[in-house]
Design a protein around this motif. Sequence first.
Motif, mmCIF file in Angstrom:
data_model
loop_
_atom_site.group_PDB
_atom_site.id
_atom_site.type_symbol
_atom_site.label_atom_id
_atom_site.label_comp_id
_atom_site.label_asym_id
_atom_site.label_seq_id
_atom_site.Cartn_x
_atom_site.Cartn_y
_atom_site.Cartn_z
ATOM 1 N N ALA A 1 0.846 -1.186 0.000
ATOM 2 C CA ALA A 1 0.000 0.000 0.000
ATOM 3 C C ALA A 1 0.881 1.235 0.000
ATOM 4 O O ALA A 1 1.819 1.344 0.798
ATOM 5 C CB ALA A 1 -0.905 0.009 1.216
ATOM 6 N N ASP B 1 0.118 5.310 0.134
ATOM 7 C CA ASP B 1 -1.025 6.188 0.396
ATOM 8 C C ASP B 1 -2.279 5.312 0.430
ATOM 9 O O ASP B 1 -2.351 4.397 1.215
ATOM 10 C CB ASP B 1 -1.099 7.307 -0.643
ATOM 11 C CG ASP B 1 0.110 8.233 -0.557
ATOM 12 O OD1 ASP B 1 0.600 8.487 0.562
ATOM 13 O OD2 ASP B 1 0.583 8.687 -1.619
ATOM 14 N N ASN B 2 -3.253 5.557 -0.448
ATOM 15 C CA ASN B 2 -4.465 4.734 -0.491
ATOM 16 C C ASN B 2 -4.522 3.869 -1.734
ATOM 17 O O ASN B 2 -5.601 3.399 -2.121
ATOM 18 C CB ASN B 2 -5.710 5.622 -0.417
ATOM 19 C CG ASN B 2 -5.871 6.284 0.933
ATOM 20 O OD1 ASN B 2 -5.693 5.649 1.973
ATOM 21 N ND2 ASN B 2 -6.188 7.567 0.949
ATOM 22 N N ASP B 3 -3.382 3.627 -2.353
ATOM 23 C CA ASP B 3 -3.309 2.802 -3.556
ATOM 24 C C ASP B 3 -2.755 1.416 -3.221
ATOM 25 O O ASP B 3 -1.926 1.267 -2.312
ATOM 26 C CB ASP B 3 -2.398 3.440 -4.606
ATOM 27 C CG ASP B 3 -2.927 4.770 -5.126
ATOM 28 O OD1 ASP B 3 -4.062 5.146 -4.755
ATOM 29 O OD2 ASP B 3 -2.195 5.435 -5.880
ATOM 30 N N ASP C 1 -5.705 2.230 -7.881
ATOM 31 C CA ASP C 1 -5.612 3.477 -7.125
ATOM 32 C C ASP C 1 -6.832 3.692 -6.238
ATOM 33 O O ASP C 1 -7.779 2.907 -6.226
ATOM 34 C CB ASP C 1 -5.333 4.669 -8.053
ATOM 35 C CG ASP C 1 -6.527 5.085 -8.898
ATOM 36 O OD1 ASP C 1 -7.647 4.577 -8.663
ATOM 37 O OD2 ASP C 1 -6.339 5.931 -9.794
ATOM 38 N N SER C 2 -6.795 4.762 -5.472
ATOM 39 C CA SER C 2 -7.822 5.020 -4.467
ATOM 40 C C SER C 2 -9.189 5.305 -5.075
ATOM 41 O O SER C 2 -10.197 5.272 -4.374
ATOM 42 C CB SER C 2 -7.394 6.200 -3.584
ATOM 43 O OG SER C 2 -7.165 7.356 -4.377
#
Length: 244
Positions: free
Chosen positions: A156, A158-160, A174-175
């Motif tokens: 992971a 960030d939020n990806d 991706d997020s």
Amino acid sequence: SGNVGIGTTSPSLRFHVEDTDSSSVYSTGSILGTQTSVYKQTIHTNQSSGTNEAGIVLRAGASSNIAEWGISAQRTGATSGDLIFRSRTGAASSSEFVRIDSSGRGLINRSNSTGSHNLEVHGGTDNEPIKLSSSDEGAYIAFADDGTTGSTRLGAVDNDLKIDVNSAERMRLDSSGRVLVGTTTEGYADYADKLTLANSGHCGLTIRSGTTSQGSIYFSDATSGAAEYTGIINYNHDVNAMLF
């Protein structure tokens, strides 16, 4: 001071054991109980049959406000056993949380193995038995066998969700739920960005079907009925024809 010392005349702790043996090196494969230069203390239950344990309890607190951890060796076979960690869970209860079995397998919140896995983690109602985090950028799980030379990992950022193969990023979810293969930049926004394939040279997508079967792309604006296939691009290998 009330301290007890073995091998020392100046114990600095409540129970202080000291040895000056310079040959205290583990001998691979030898019986542990005979390696007295390494193992100075023994807690032994002298019972020759059945399942039995020998352990110690670590306590902190006073009166009814006491935290307890128990570490014990449980005999499970003639010359084999498990190492068990338990904790107090209430005023009159305790539970097992970690076990290392006689095959070296780690079991967390599980007292027996369900297979040949080296590590088993059993979760509860949150359905997230393992969490990996990092204070730096990215948290990863790495995969390798004897022939792996580059880094292959899932992690992971960030939020990806990111997949690296041979020390380079190959795919990312991706997020926003977009899938990016060979790139970190999505395609044309709003209309063509859910799946992006990229390469510095030629780039393509293959749909491989049987020799008498079909390969298709369906366009839909519903989840049932005829609207699931409002538009179709289809190649029929049986007659080698492209249909629209």
